[in-house]
Design an enzyme around this catalytic site. Structure first.
Site, short mmCIF file in Angstrom:
data_model
loop_
_atom_site.label_atom_id
_atom_site.label_comp_id
_atom_site.label_asym_id
_atom_site.label_seq_id
_atom_site.Cartn_x
_atom_site.Cartn_y
_atom_site.Cartn_z
N CYS A 79 -7.96 -5.93 -1.02
CA CYS A 79 -8.77 -6.22 0.17
C CYS A 79 -8.88 -4.99 1.07
O CYS A 79 -8.40 -4.97 2.21
CB CYS A 79 -8.17 -7.40 0.93
SG CYS A 79 -8.24 -8.93 -0.01
N GLU A 80 -9.46 -3.95 0.53
CA GLU A 80 -9.75 -2.71 1.25
C GLU A 80 -11.06 -2.16 0.71
O GLU A 80 -11.26 -2.10 -0.51
CB GLU A 80 -8.65 -1.65 1.04
CG GLU A 80 -7.28 -2.02 1.56
CD GLU A 80 -7.18 -1.95 3.08
OE1 GLU A 80 -8.08 -1.35 3.71
OE2 GLU A 80 -6.19 -2.49 3.63
N GLY B 136 2.66 23.17 -9.34
CA GLY B 136 1.29 23.16 -8.87
C GLY B 136 0.21 23.28 -9.92
O GLY B 136 -0.97 23.04 -9.62
N GLY C 95 5.38 19.51 -12.62
CA GLY C 95 5.43 18.06 -12.77
C GLY C 95 4.17 17.53 -13.44
O GLY C 95 4.16 17.18 -14.61
#
Length: 396
Positions: free
Chosen positions: A348-349, A244, A284
């Protein structure tokens, strides 16, 4: 840390350098064809060393979901690390990359029968259980196969975290973790089945958290709970603090990352003084995020200040999904003049937008730009949406 490593990006003779490397020297730049991810492996190795220098840490299990490239996993394997995995696909990929079953902690809220069977057959290091229903399934499969399996209970510490709600995982209504009220039911399942070995108390409060004191609060709370459970279960000897720890995506002075890690390590050491258990971590993002940049190209300039890029949400979903910030740099400076631009992708968004107001040096069509901090949750979340190519990845 070297002087160069303290400044992730700098300009020399108007050309951008990334962790000491002049990006214009790369063949993928001089022969640019499409967006490309460029990694600095040495940055990952350096951060693995930071984490492994923590004397209290028994083992680092890298959160593979953040980046599963074989070259990156090899760095963790060579450093003696394990993997935190969340699917059968990740387990099999880890095995293909040379990890052994005893290197895996298997997390995730929706483990299928096939996934649990494979984990038990492989005799992995640990399954982190996220619900009483999941534990009952594990117990049934272990009984049917007559095989032991080590488990950890991922208990929800109910701590508010200063992060995006989509990556906060420790609230009461979160799908992650076991509510404290449900733990007795889990303990009853464990007591009834000697094949289910309760080895670990695990918790994870969220992702991209910058304040070490938040982690300290969770450790203090769960340490007390661990000591109480230890009185009932003598085999309980692992304490998994999760991951985290985040990075400041708006600041590339790497001394701040180093100081943040040392502050977290000090907070953990203070909380875990005289605490007798094997401490595990599943970091990570903090280790790999800084290690990569996306190089992309301005295709068109609309309305004087809208830069239409060949890089889109198919390459990096985080800005569209989380409103996440990724800094952009000009690969080459044309002048010292800065202009406020909007940066949008080709998908296309309407949500395929990286920035609506962002300062860059003077930019023209076909110029190359560099998106920072693309080593975590970028390639692993990429897609072929609009049948766009998955971007190539190169290492320097």
């Amino acid at each position: 840390m070297t002087e160069m490593s303290r400044n992730l990006f700098n300009y020399q003779n108007n050309e951008l350098h990334f962790a000491g490397s002049r990006l214009s020297d790369l063949s993928v730049v001089s022969n640019y064809q499409e967006p490309v991810l460029v990694y600095q492996k040495s940055m990952i190795s350096e951060r693995i060393a930071w984490v492994k220098s923590w004397a209290k840490l028994k083992q680092l299990h890298f959160a593979m979901k953040s980046n599963y490239h074989p070259e990156i996993l090899k760095l963790f394997k060579n450093a003696g690390c394990g993997l935190d995995v969340v699917s059968l696909g990740e387990i099999k990929h880890g095995l293909e990359c040379g990890f052994s079953p005893k290197d895996f902690i298997f997390s995730g809220v929706g483990k299928t029968i096939a996934e649990i069977e494979f984990a038990i057959d492989q005799q992995i290091y640990q399954i982190n259980v996220e619900s009483a229903a999941e534990l009952r399934r594990i117990s049934e499969i272990a009984t049917r196969k007559n095989k032991k399996i080590s488990i950890g209970l991922r208990v929800n510490p109910l701590i508010e975290t200063p992060t995006h709600p989509y990556i906060s995982t420790a609230l009461k209504d979160s799908k992650f973790g076991i509510d404290l009220n449900d733990v007795p039911e889990c303990l009853d399942v464990i007591r009834k089945n000697p094949l289910v070995e309760f080895k670990c108390l695990s918790f994870h409060i969220g992702s991209q958290i910058l304040d070490p004191l938040v982690f300290k609060e969770s450790v203090e709370k769960m340490k007390v709970y661990f000591l109480d459970l230890k009185k009932q279960f003598s085999n309980l000897d692992r304490f998994d603090v999760g991951g985290g720890l985040g990075i400041d995506y708006k600041n590339h002075d790497l001394t701040l990352d180093f100081d943040r890690w040392n502050s977290l390590k000090s907070a953990y050491d203070e909380s875990l003084k005289d605490f007798n258990a094997d401490v595990l971590s599943e970091l990570g993002r903090f280790i790999v995020a800084r290690s990569a940049v996306f190089i992309c190209q301005v295709q068109y300039i609309k309305n004087k200040n809208m830069l239409v890029l060949d890089l889109g949400m198919n390459n990096n979903l985080r800005p569209s999904l989380y409103q996440a910030h990724h800094h952009f740099y000009n690969l080459k400076k044309r002048s010292e003049t800065q202009t406020n631009y909007s940066l949008v992708g080709p998908i296309c968004e309407s949500s395929d937008v990286f920035h609506k107001n962002f300062n860059l040096f003077e930019t023209q069509e076909m110029d190359l730009l560099v998106m920072a901090d693309c080593g975590a949750y970028v390639r692993s979340m990429a897609s072929n949406y609009n049948l766009k190519n998955i971007a190539p990845e190169v290492f320097i």
